[in-house]
Write a protein that holds these residues in place. Sequence first.
Motif, short mmCIF file in Angstrom:
data_model
loop_
_atom_site.label_atom_id
_atom_site.label_comp_id
_atom_site.label_asym_id
_atom_site.label_seq_id
_atom_site.Cartn_x
_atom_site.Cartn_y
_atom_site.Cartn_z
N ASN A 90 0.83 -1.21 0.00
CA ASN A 90 0.00 0.00 0.00
C ASN A 90 0.87 1.26 0.00
O ASN A 90 0.68 2.18 0.79
CB ASN A 90 -0.97 0.02 1.19
CG ASN A 90 -2.06 1.07 1.03
OD1 ASN A 90 -2.44 1.41 -0.09
ND2 ASN A 90 -2.54 1.59 2.14
N VAL A 91 1.85 1.26 -0.93
CA VAL A 91 2.73 2.43 -1.06
C VAL A 91 2.69 2.91 -2.51
O VAL A 91 2.33 2.15 -3.42
CB VAL A 91 4.18 2.10 -0.66
CG1 VAL A 91 4.26 1.73 0.82
CG2 VAL A 91 4.78 0.99 -1.53
N PRO A 92 3.09 4.16 -2.77
CA PRO A 92 3.01 4.70 -4.13
C PRO A 92 3.96 3.99 -5.10
O PRO A 92 4.96 3.40 -4.70
CB PRO A 92 3.42 6.17 -3.96
CG PRO A 92 3.28 6.46 -2.51
CD PRO A 92 3.51 5.18 -1.79
N LEU A 93 3.62 4.12 -6.37
CA LEU A 93 4.39 3.54 -7.47
C LEU A 93 5.00 4.69 -8.27
O LEU A 93 4.34 5.70 -8.52
CB LEU A 93 3.44 2.73 -8.35
CG LEU A 93 4.01 1.82 -9.43
CD1 LEU A 93 4.80 0.68 -8.81
CD2 LEU A 93 2.86 1.26 -10.29
N ILE A 94 6.28 4.54 -8.66
CA ILE A 94 6.96 5.61 -9.40
C ILE A 94 7.63 5.01 -10.63
O ILE A 94 8.53 4.17 -10.50
CB ILE A 94 8.03 6.32 -8.53
CG1 ILE A 94 7.40 6.90 -7.25
CG2 ILE A 94 8.74 7.41 -9.33
CD1 ILE A 94 8.40 7.41 -6.23
N GLU A 95 7.20 5.44 -11.82
CA GLU A 95 7.82 4.94 -13.04
C GLU A 95 9.06 5.76 -13.37
O GLU A 95 9.11 6.96 -13.09
CB GLU A 95 6.84 4.99 -14.21
CG GLU A 95 6.43 6.38 -14.61
CD GLU A 95 5.40 6.37 -15.73
OE1 GLU A 95 5.72 6.92 -16.81
OE2 GLU A 95 4.30 5.82 -15.54
N VAL A 96 10.06 5.09 -13.95
CA VAL A 96 11.34 5.75 -14.25
C VAL A 96 11.76 5.43 -15.68
O VAL A 96 11.66 4.29 -16.13
CB VAL A 96 12.44 5.29 -13.26
CG1 VAL A 96 13.80 5.88 -13.64
CG2 VAL A 96 12.08 5.67 -11.83
N ASN A 97 12.23 6.46 -16.39
CA ASN A 97 12.83 6.26 -17.69
C ASN A 97 14.27 5.76 -17.48
O ASN A 97 15.05 6.37 -16.74
CB ASN A 97 12.83 7.56 -18.48
CG ASN A 97 13.41 7.43 -19.87
OD1 ASN A 97 14.60 7.18 -20.04
ND2 ASN A 97 12.58 7.62 -20.88
N HIS A 98 14.62 4.65 -18.12
CA HIS A 98 15.93 4.04 -17.93
C HIS A 98 17.07 5.01 -18.22
O HIS A 98 18.07 5.05 -17.50
CB HIS A 98 16.03 2.82 -18.85
CG HIS A 98 17.34 2.10 -18.78
ND1 HIS A 98 17.66 1.22 -17.78
CD2 HIS A 98 18.42 2.13 -19.60
CE1 HIS A 98 18.87 0.74 -17.98
NE2 HIS A 98 19.35 1.28 -19.07
N MET A 99 16.93 5.81 -19.27
CA MET A 99 18.00 6.75 -19.64
C MET A 99 18.11 7.88 -18.63
O MET A 99 19.21 8.35 -18.31
CB MET A 99 17.74 7.32 -21.04
CG MET A 99 17.69 6.25 -22.12
SD MET A 99 19.10 5.13 -22.06
CE MET A 99 20.44 6.26 -22.42
N PHE A 155 3.97 10.66 -8.95
CA PHE A 155 3.67 9.24 -8.80
C PHE A 155 2.94 8.70 -10.03
O PHE A 155 2.39 9.45 -10.83
CB PHE A 155 2.81 9.02 -7.55
CG PHE A 155 3.47 9.50 -6.28
CD1 PHE A 155 4.61 8.89 -5.79
CD2 PHE A 155 2.94 10.59 -5.58
CE1 PHE A 155 5.22 9.34 -4.63
CE2 PHE A 155 3.54 11.04 -4.42
CZ PHE A 155 4.68 10.42 -3.94
N SER A 156 2.96 7.38 -10.16
CA SER A 156 2.25 6.70 -11.24
C SER A 156 1.07 5.94 -10.66
O SER A 156 1.00 5.73 -9.45
CB SER A 156 3.19 5.72 -11.95
OG SER A 156 4.39 6.35 -12.34
N ASP A 157 0.15 5.51 -11.53
CA ASP A 157 -0.94 4.68 -11.03
C ASP A 157 -0.78 3.25 -11.57
O ASP A 157 0.11 2.96 -12.37
CB ASP A 157 -2.31 5.26 -11.40
CG ASP A 157 -2.51 5.41 -12.90
OD1 ASP A 157 -2.08 4.50 -13.64
OD2 ASP A 157 -3.10 6.41 -13.33
N LEU A 158 -1.65 2.37 -11.13
CA LEU A 158 -1.52 0.96 -11.49
C LEU A 158 -1.87 0.68 -12.94
O LEU A 158 -1.69 -0.45 -13.42
CB LEU A 158 -2.39 0.11 -10.55
CG LEU A 158 -1.93 0.09 -9.09
CD1 LEU A 158 -2.96 -0.60 -8.22
CD2 LEU A 158 -0.58 -0.61 -8.96
N LYS A 159 -2.35 1.69 -13.66
CA LYS A 159 -2.65 1.50 -15.08
C LYS A 159 -1.41 1.63 -15.95
O LYS A 159 -1.44 1.31 -17.14
CB LYS A 159 -3.69 2.54 -15.53
CG LYS A 159 -5.07 2.35 -14.90
CD LYS A 159 -6.01 3.44 -15.37
CE LYS A 159 -7.38 3.30 -14.70
NZ LYS A 159 -8.29 4.42 -15.11
#
Length: 338
Positions: A104-113, A325-329
């Motif tokens: 139950n914690v936030p999700l964070i998307e990252v660009n590899h570069m 932050f990102s969402d689960l979608k």
Amino acid sequence: MKTPIILGIESSCDDTSAAVIQGKKILSNVVSTQKIHQNYGGVVPELASRAHLQNIIPVVHQAIQLANINKKAIDAISFTRGPGLLGSLLVGTSFAKSLSMSLNVPLIEVNHMQGHIFAHFIEDESKENISFPFLCLTVSGGHTQIVQVNDYFNMEVLGETLDDAAGEAFDKIGKILGLEYPAGPTIDKLSQNGDKDKFKFPLPKLEGIKFSFSGIKTSVLYFIQKELQKNPDFIKENLEDICASVQKTILSSLLDKLKLAIEITGIKNVAIAGGVSANSELRREIKKLELEKNCKTFIPKFEYTTDNAAMIAVVGSIKYEHNKFSDLKTIATARYKM
């Protein structure tokens, strides 16, 4: 106020990695490298994704153990969304989303570069902190580009390769020479005792900040085939000189375009990042820019050059501070622009 703890997950290619960071201080950074690809002379996507499935749970578990924290202390999960091999990215993305839901914690998307560039923001008392704006030559097996970094979330790609990446050229030429994959580190080592002016290999003369490395592979292949017809032991007898000459050609292209970017932008903070930034000759040549171009240069630690989750975690930490932050979608994507 508690400094947030971020778990980073990297699975863009053939390295499964997990790291734990508190603020910008790395508490652990675990990398599991897939050796199976050496048998094929390059990464096999299907085998890579299967290996990630086997490795990701033990790697994450070890990262949490080495950080000496309970998983409930994790404040967010950052993960590589792309670019990379889709099958490999799907493993990391799916695991990160599942763990985010269970904790139950936030999700964070990252660009590899972006991760490679942000490795320069990892807390390290032994080096000077980099400041904005700066130029970053990001060069690896999959990417070659020069990025102008104005602040954390304002970056512009000034130029990139039109075809192959520099690291890919090293690996494919290494295969021609009979070297094991990945060939870049071996070419670097053999070059130390070679004559870099012994053989000449052409690269296309491109206007502006653009790279092209597909031609040098063909040039080396035809050159080797021709010489082997005259002398079957040509590679064995000249391997160090061939490696040094190839390395000089590829690095000259990288450095010429970086110097052009400095002249165009006037920016005097210059960094390198990515797997090829571990190359010893590139590191020496970059330092020379401090005198030649009156620049400050920034070179990452070796453990942060190749694919690793520490760089993904530090981007996660910075994004956490800025509530990005990102969402689960969110879904993995093989092509992901910065």
